[in-house]
Design an enzyme around this catalytic site. Structure first.
Site, PDB file in Angstrom:
ATOM      1  N   LYS A  35     -37.015 -27.210  68.728  1.00 42.12           N
ATOM      2  CA  LYS A  35     -35.587 -27.372  68.421  1.00 42.12           C
ATOM      3  C   LYS A  35     -35.187 -28.834  68.569  1.00 42.12           C
ATOM      4  O   LYS A  35     -34.478 -29.399  67.737  1.00 42.12           O
ATOM      5  CB  LYS A  35     -34.782 -26.487  69.389  1.00 42.12           C
ATOM      6  CG  LYS A  35     -33.358 -26.250  68.981  1.00 42.12           C
ATOM      7  CD  LYS A  35     -32.659 -25.279  69.905  1.00 42.12           C
ATOM      8  CE  LYS A  35     -32.939 -23.827  69.600  1.00 42.12           C
ATOM      9  NZ  LYS A  35     -32.156 -22.891  70.397  1.00 42.12           N
ATOM     10  N   THR A  86     -26.428 -17.550  78.595  1.00 40.47           N
ATOM     11  CA  THR A  86     -26.140 -16.668  79.739  1.00 40.47           C
ATOM     12  C   THR A  86     -26.224 -15.223  79.226  1.00 40.47           C
ATOM     13  O   THR A  86     -25.196 -14.558  79.100  1.00 40.47           O
ATOM     14  CB  THR A  86     -24.750 -16.959  80.335  1.00 40.47           C
ATOM     15  OG1 THR A  86     -23.785 -16.977  79.271  1.00 40.47           O
ATOM     16  CG2 THR A  86     -24.710 -18.282  81.064  1.00 40.47           C
ATOM     17  N   GLU A 152     -16.020 -22.781  76.377  1.00 42.80           N
ATOM     18  CA  GLU A 152     -16.037 -23.084  74.944  1.00 42.80           C
ATOM     19  C   GLU A 152     -15.562 -21.865  74.162  1.00 42.80           C
ATOM     20  O   GLU A 152     -15.979 -20.746  74.443  1.00 42.80           O
ATOM     21  CB  GLU A 152     -17.475 -23.458  74.531  1.00 42.80           C
ATOM     22  CG  GLU A 152     -17.628 -23.767  73.080  1.00 42.80           C
ATOM     23  CD  GLU A 152     -16.695 -24.882  72.618  1.00 42.80           C
ATOM     24  OE1 GLU A 152     -16.774 -25.995  73.146  1.00 42.80           O
ATOM     25  OE2 GLU A 152     -15.868 -24.607  71.712  1.00 42.80           O
ATOM     26  N   PHE A 153     -14.697 -22.115  73.172  1.00 45.38           N
ATOM     27  CA  PHE A 153     -14.136 -21.007  72.389  1.00 45.38           C
ATOM     28  C   PHE A 153     -14.574 -21.046  70.928  1.00 45.38           C
ATOM     29  O   PHE A 153     -14.018 -20.319  70.108  1.00 45.38           O
ATOM     30  CB  PHE A 153     -12.606 -21.052  72.456  1.00 45.38           C
ATOM     31  CG  PHE A 153     -12.068 -20.973  73.862  1.00 45.38           C
ATOM     32  CD1 PHE A 153     -11.910 -19.748  74.491  1.00 45.38           C
ATOM     33  CD2 PHE A 153     -11.758 -22.115  74.573  1.00 45.38           C
ATOM     34  CE1 PHE A 153     -11.440 -19.670  75.795  1.00 45.38           C
ATOM     35  CE2 PHE A 153     -11.280 -22.047  75.880  1.00 45.38           C
ATOM     36  CZ  PHE A 153     -11.114 -20.817  76.488  1.00 45.38           C
ATOM     37  N   PHE A 253      -8.323  -9.882  63.546  1.00 47.68           N
ATOM     38  CA  PHE A 253      -9.143  -8.995  64.392  1.00 47.68           C
ATOM     39  C   PHE A 253      -8.720  -7.536  64.250  1.00 47.68           C
ATOM     40  O   PHE A 253      -9.015  -6.716  65.105  1.00 47.68           O
ATOM     41  CB  PHE A 253      -9.147  -9.456  65.859  1.00 47.68           C
ATOM     42  CG  PHE A 253     -10.131 -10.570  66.083  1.00 47.68           C
ATOM     43  CD1 PHE A 253     -11.341 -10.338  66.714  1.00 47.68           C
ATOM     44  CD2 PHE A 253      -9.876 -11.847  65.598  1.00 47.68           C
ATOM     45  CE1 PHE A 253     -12.273 -11.349  66.877  1.00 47.68           C
ATOM     46  CE2 PHE A 253     -10.801 -12.869  65.749  1.00 47.68           C
ATOM     47  CZ  PHE A 253     -11.995 -12.619  66.394  1.00 47.68           C
ATOM     48  N   GLY A 261     -20.599  -7.707  67.389  1.00 46.29           N
ATOM     49  CA  GLY A 261     -21.963  -7.890  67.914  1.00 46.29           C
ATOM     50  C   GLY A 261     -22.123  -9.357  68.243  1.00 46.29           C
ATOM     51  O   GLY A 261     -21.152 -10.025  68.589  1.00 46.29           O
ATOM     52  N   CYS A 264     -22.247 -13.095  72.050  1.00 45.65           N
ATOM     53  CA  CYS A 264     -21.152 -13.328  73.007  1.00 45.65           C
ATOM     54  C   CYS A 264     -20.386 -12.056  73.377  1.00 45.65           C
ATOM     55  O   CYS A 264     -20.503 -11.583  74.508  1.00 45.65           O
ATOM     56  CB  CYS A 264     -20.200 -14.382  72.450  1.00 45.65           C
ATOM     57  SG  CYS A 264     -20.943 -16.031  72.402  1.00 45.65           S
TER      58      CYS A 264
HETATM   59  P1  NAD Z   1     -28.409 -20.317  72.425  1.00 41.49           P
HETATM   60  O1  NAD Z   1     -29.394 -19.312  72.882  1.00 41.49           O
HETATM   61  O2  NAD Z   1     -28.254 -20.609  70.970  1.00 41.49           O
HETATM   62  O3  NAD Z   1     -28.689 -21.713  73.138  1.00 41.49           O
HETATM   63  C1  NAD Z   1     -29.066 -21.840  74.454  1.00 41.49           C
HETATM   64  C2  NAD Z   1     -30.047 -23.017  74.529  1.00 41.49           C
HETATM   65  O4  NAD Z   1     -30.321 -23.297  75.905  1.00 41.49           O
HETATM   66  C3  NAD Z   1     -31.394 -22.710  73.892  1.00 41.49           C
HETATM   67  O5  NAD Z   1     -31.679 -23.693  72.915  1.00 41.49           O
HETATM   68  C4  NAD Z   1     -32.385 -22.741  75.045  1.00 41.49           C
HETATM   69  O6  NAD Z   1     -33.664 -23.206  74.677  1.00 41.49           O
HETATM   70  C5  NAD Z   1     -31.680 -23.693  75.980  1.00 41.49           C
HETATM   71  N1  NAD Z   1     -32.136 -23.636  77.377  1.00 41.49           N
HETATM   72  C6  NAD Z   1     -32.424 -22.527  78.135  1.00 41.49           C
HETATM   73  N2  NAD Z   1     -32.798 -22.896  79.364  1.00 41.49           N
HETATM   74  C7  NAD Z   1     -32.721 -24.259  79.405  1.00 41.49           C
HETATM   75  C8  NAD Z   1     -32.951 -25.215  80.415  1.00 41.49           C
HETATM   76  N3  NAD Z   1     -33.340 -24.861  81.637  1.00 41.49           N
HETATM   77  N4  NAD Z   1     -32.785 -26.521  80.110  1.00 41.49           N
HETATM   78  C9  NAD Z   1     -32.390 -26.892  78.890  1.00 41.49           C
HETATM   79  N5  NAD Z   1     -32.140 -26.025  77.881  1.00 41.49           N
HETATM   80  C10 NAD Z   1     -32.302 -24.724  78.147  1.00 41.49           C
HETATM   81  O7  NAD Z   1     -27.018 -19.853  73.045  1.00 41.49           O
HETATM   82  P2  NAD Z   1     -25.536 -20.255  72.562  1.00 41.49           P
HETATM   83  O8  NAD Z   1     -25.069 -19.301  71.544  1.00 41.49           O
HETATM   84  O9  NAD Z   1     -25.493 -21.708  72.264  1.00 41.49           O
HETATM   85  O10 NAD Z   1     -24.712 -19.935  73.889  1.00 41.49           O
HETATM   86  C11 NAD Z   1     -24.800 -20.753  75.031  1.00 41.49           C
HETATM   87  C12 NAD Z   1     -23.657 -20.391  75.952  1.00 41.49           C
HETATM   88  O11 NAD Z   1     -22.414 -20.657  75.304  1.00 41.49           O
HETATM   89  C13 NAD Z   1     -23.604 -18.918  76.351  1.00 41.49           C
HETATM   90  O12 NAD Z   1     -23.095 -18.810  77.639  1.00 41.49           O
HETATM   91  C14 NAD Z   1     -22.597 -18.342  75.367  1.00 41.49           C
HETATM   92  O13 NAD Z   1     -21.984 -17.178  75.854  1.00 41.49           O
HETATM   93  C15 NAD Z   1     -21.619 -19.490  75.269  1.00 41.49           C
HETATM   94  N6  NAD Z   1     -20.848 -19.541  74.034  1.00 41.49           N
HETATM   95  C16 NAD Z   1     -21.467 -19.384  72.844  1.00 41.49           C
HETATM   96  C17 NAD Z   1     -20.717 -19.429  71.673  1.00 41.49           C
HETATM   97  C18 NAD Z   1     -21.354 -19.175  70.338  1.00 41.49           C
HETATM   98  O14 NAD Z   1     -20.613 -18.979  69.374  1.00 41.49           O
HETATM   99  N7  NAD Z   1     -22.667 -19.186  70.216  1.00 41.49           N
HETATM  100  C19 NAD Z   1     -19.335 -19.656  71.745  1.00 41.49           C
HETATM  101  C20 NAD Z   1     -18.747 -19.860  72.985  1.00 41.49           C
HETATM  102  C21 NAD Z   1     -19.507 -19.797  74.128  1.00 41.49           C
END
Ligand code: NAD
Length: 475
Positions: A35, A86, A152-153, A253, A261, A264
């Protein structure tokens, strides 16, 4: 400012590129070397409209770099944003915080200068306080590290826009220094009058899970109404339109269908309920369990309706599934309702072909037993039934007359209320949808000129006609 963004997934990669775009010097860190390589070469590792442009721009500016080296992150950042996943903990509804813990455990011992660690991941209330104590135990003597939460929203599909022009910025801080630092980070947004809410960490953490819980509740509410519409011949789209005109409610909504799904909403409402249990206030958020149940039930309801449309038996039926991602404009298939339905149909013996404009590769990886591709005609060839499971615009623009010539039977189940039904019916399709009576299913219209209300609770033998069904009848 010198920022690090740790975890460059859907949230972190967009945050990193946008922070560089507004002028910060940003280092993105991830444990996933592939990545990091892709991002460093300007190749987005996921589909997100507008992200490729901002990534290219930020890299060209020299203000955005990527690494897998957490020590480099420790040396670089005045502010460290924690954006790792998470997910739901295996065998439990609670959040799995091991990635967040691994970041602070890896980072803190290498910190040599005062800095601010800011969580952006969605976490259970109390996490900032817990991590703050954890960091204090690991950081070298003399180094002052503050901890804050800045949930983050962003919405996938609008992630760049939501990061650069958010509806609001929420920060949970324990003192004025962290607040001042975050105001500086987000100075361009503040200058553009984006509401900035500075509060304590517990409140900030709760804002995020409360927001997602509210949105999930709204979706499950309209899906519950859809089920009632199915039982009464009423039309949930008309119902939602009428509700939505009430400014206290709003139309967003309230799109009835297969439910939510993704990475999140499902795990966030479960983690919230689990955390409330731990805090001894579980019953207060009992409703979230109902919200989750109603949401899951849309998947079984869709499978049941597909089975019925296929003649009561799925074995050997060829079914085309339109949409694999959990929502349009994203390639994210995490907890995708579409793929849950496709897999259930496959388990019942149907030959399922899944089409998605951008998510087919991820769908194949997550569900190797399904045939997934991006050729619509191939997915629909000789299909006994077509299911719309993700409402990409792409499908609304399909010519139903042409598609009718490809399938074996022009039968479509629109589980997202995303198709123009009258156009499809005019092209020879039988259309069914969740919460919407097909013309042939509608209850008879009373022939007399009597006011409708006299038919309610009226003499035996006269059909009960719900008013919504009447207003939904075509003129
Ligand atoms: P994701 O799985 O796409 O990204 C998480 C990244 O963290 C991955 O690339 C993974 O390799 C990396 N990672 C894991 N352990 C690590 C470590 N020890 N050091 C460095 N990198 C590490 O997840 P996401 O969708 O980006 O979500 C991340 C967080 O943000 C979650 O808590 C999610 O609930 C929250 N969030 C996501 C969104 C969304 O739309 N995706 C929106 C708001 C909040």
């Amino acid at each position: 400012m010198r920022l690090t963004v740790i975890g460059t997934g859907y949230l972190g990669a967009v945050h990193a590129a946008c922070m560089a775009d507004i002028g910060h010097d940003v280092l993105g860190i991830d444990v996933d070397a592939e990545k990091i390589k892709a991002l460093a070469e300007g190749r987005p590792p996921f589909h997100e409209p507008g992200f490729a442009d901002v990534l290219t721009r930020a890299l060209a500016s020299g203000r955005l770099r990527f690494t897998t080296d957490l020590r480099a992150a420790a040396a670089h950042g005045e502010v460290h944003f924690v954006c790792v996943g998470t997910p739901q903990r295996a065998g439990s509804k609670a959040a799995d915080l091991r990635h967040v813990d691994a970041v602070v455990d890896g980072l803190a011992p290498h910190l040599r200068t005062d800095c601010l660690v800011v969580g952006k991941s969605t976490v259970p209330v109390g996490t900032t306080a817990r991590l703050s104590a954890r960091i204090a135990g690991l950081v070298p003597a003399g180094v002052r590290v503050e901890t804050a939460w800045n949930p983050e929203f962003l919405r996938e599909g609008f992630a760049v826009e939501d990061t650069l022009r958010p509806d609001r910025i929420v920060v949970g801080v324990t003192g004025p220094d962290a607040d001042a630092t975050l105001r500086e980070v987000y100075a361009p947004m503040l200058a553009a009058a984006v509401p900035y809410i500075s509060t304590d960490p517990n409140t900030a953490e709760l804002v995020k899970v409360a927001a997602n819980s509210f949105l999930a509740t709204k979706i499950s509410f309209i899906n519950a109404m859809a089920e009632i519409c199915d039982a009464t011949g009423a039309d949930v789209v008309t119902l939602a339109d009428a509700l939505g005109h009430d400014t206290r409610i709003g139309r967003r909504f309230l799109r009835a269908g297969l439910g939510f799904g993704g990475g999140c909403l499902p795990k966030d409402i479960r983690a919230f309920a689990a955390r409330a249990q731990e805090l001894g206030v579980g019953p207060v958020v009992d409703l979230l369990e109902r919200v989750d149940e109603i949401n899951e039930r849309q998947r079984t309801r869709t499978v049941a309706l597909a089975r019925q449309m296929a003649g009561g038996e799925l074995t050997g039926r060829r079914i085309a599934v339109l949409g694999a991602t959990f929502k349009p404009d994203s390639d994210d298939v995490r907890d995708s309702p579409a793929l849950a339905v496709a897999s259930a149909l496959h388990r019942e013996g149907a030959e399922v072909r899944v089409h998605d404009p951008v998510g087919a590769a991820n769908a194949r990886l997550a569900h190797p037993h399904l045939l997934c591709g991006s050729d619509l005609a191939l997915a629909c060839a000789d299909a006994d039934l077509v299911l719309l499971l993700t409402e990409w615009d792409h499908y609304r623009d399909v010519d139903p007359a042409r598609l009718a010539r490809v399938v074996a039977k022009p039968l479509v189940l629109d589980a997202r209320n995303g198709l123009p039904h009258e156009v499809w019916r005019a092209a020879g399709w039988t259309v069914k949808a969740l919460g919407r009576p097909a013309p042939s299913d509608r209850l008879p219209v009373p022939q007399s000129a009597e006011p409708l209300r006299t038919t309610i609770g009226s003499p035996a033998g006269r059909p009960h006609v719900p008013s919504a069904a009447v207003t939904a009848l075509p003129s």
